[in-house]
Design a protein around this motif. Structure first.
Motif, short mmCIF file in Angstrom:
data_model
loop_
_atom_site.label_atom_id
_atom_site.label_comp_id
_atom_site.label_asym_id
_atom_site.label_seq_id
_atom_site.Cartn_x
_atom_site.Cartn_y
_atom_site.Cartn_z
N ARG A 114 0.86 -1.20 0.00
CA ARG A 114 0.00 0.00 0.00
C ARG A 114 0.88 1.23 0.00
O ARG A 114 1.84 1.32 0.76
CB ARG A 114 -0.90 0.01 1.23
N LYS A 115 0.53 2.18 -0.86
CA LYS A 115 1.31 3.41 -0.96
C LYS A 115 0.38 4.62 -0.82
O LYS A 115 -0.75 4.58 -1.30
CB LYS A 115 2.05 3.46 -2.30
N ASN A 116 0.87 5.66 -0.19
CA ASN A 116 0.06 6.85 0.03
C ASN A 116 -0.02 7.74 -1.20
O ASN A 116 0.98 7.96 -1.89
CB ASN A 116 0.63 7.68 1.19
N PHE A 117 -1.23 8.28 -1.45
CA PHE A 117 -1.47 9.33 -2.44
C PHE A 117 -2.13 10.46 -1.66
O PHE A 117 -3.16 10.26 -1.03
CB PHE A 117 -2.38 8.83 -3.56
N TYR A 118 -1.54 11.66 -1.73
CA TYR A 118 -1.90 12.72 -0.78
C TYR A 118 -2.03 14.06 -1.50
O TYR A 118 -1.21 14.41 -2.34
CB TYR A 118 -0.79 12.79 0.27
N THR A 119 -3.07 14.83 -1.15
CA THR A 119 -3.27 16.18 -1.67
C THR A 119 -3.65 17.10 -0.52
O THR A 119 -4.47 16.73 0.32
CB THR A 119 -4.38 16.22 -2.74
#
Length: 199
Positions: free
Chosen positions: A184-189
């Protein structure tokens, strides 16, 4: 009507005042913002959080600066589903993040900026909540460090030669897994607002 037009013109001129930045200039930009994060782009729902911290820019000239800083960020995901298999949970991962980026300042008054670089995040806390509402500490099975790329765009509203306001949007895409057991990898805004101070 002529007086109103003159006042508006003076007001606009005041706020479009150019801030000249020579080599060696340092700017401090403390910001606070609202963020959304997920662990898979298409198969998870975002979790909201607060982005708080500060950027520091070191100027090479009026167009380019090196940007770093320190941020407290909440990442993770509200719900995860993968195709027909369901793995529902909510997870909040709290990081202390250090960005390293090149920042390009553009526009007639150099009020716009576009930055791109890398970030490293140190895990402070990790909690997960199952479908039945049980919250558990997942720090032991979470990776203590994450690495990825970051990018952002912002606008600086000049108040004086040394002070301004900043509005920006920043994004992060993780290259490292958040979990030791699953990929699992983070995607962040984040959408941020703050001040700009020439030191």
């Amino acid at each position: 009507m002529k007086k109103i037009f003159t006042i508006i013109l003076l007001f606009t001129s005041f706020f479009s005042f150019s801030q000249s930045r020579d080599k060696g200039t340092i700017e401090l930009s403390p910001v606070i913002g609202y963020s959304q994060s997920m662990v898979f782009i298409f198969t998870s729902e975002p979790v909201g959080g607060i982005n708080i911290g500060s950027n520091v820019d070191y100027y090479f000239n009026e167009n380019w600066s090196f940007r770093s800083g320190l941020f407290y960020q909440t990442m993770g995901s509200k719900e995860v589903k993968f195709l027909i298999f369901s793995d529902e949970y909510s997870e909040k991962l709290k990081y202390l993040t250090i960005p390293l980026a090149i920042n390009w300042h553009f526009g007639s008054n150099k009020n716009w900026n576009l930055n791109y670089g890398v970030s490293g995040g140190f895990l402070l806390d990790a909690k997960a909540k199952s479908e039945d509402g049980i919250t558990i500490d997942t720090k032991d099975i979470s990776n203590s460090f994450q690495f990825g790329i970051n990018a952002g765009i912002g606008y600086k509203l000049t108040l004086t030669e040394n002070i301004g306001l900043v509005f920006d949007v920043s994004q992060f895409i993780g290259f490292t897994d958040t979990n030791k057991e699953k990929s699992r990898k983070n995607f962040y805004t984040s959408f941020n607002f703050g001040g700009v101070f020439k030191l």
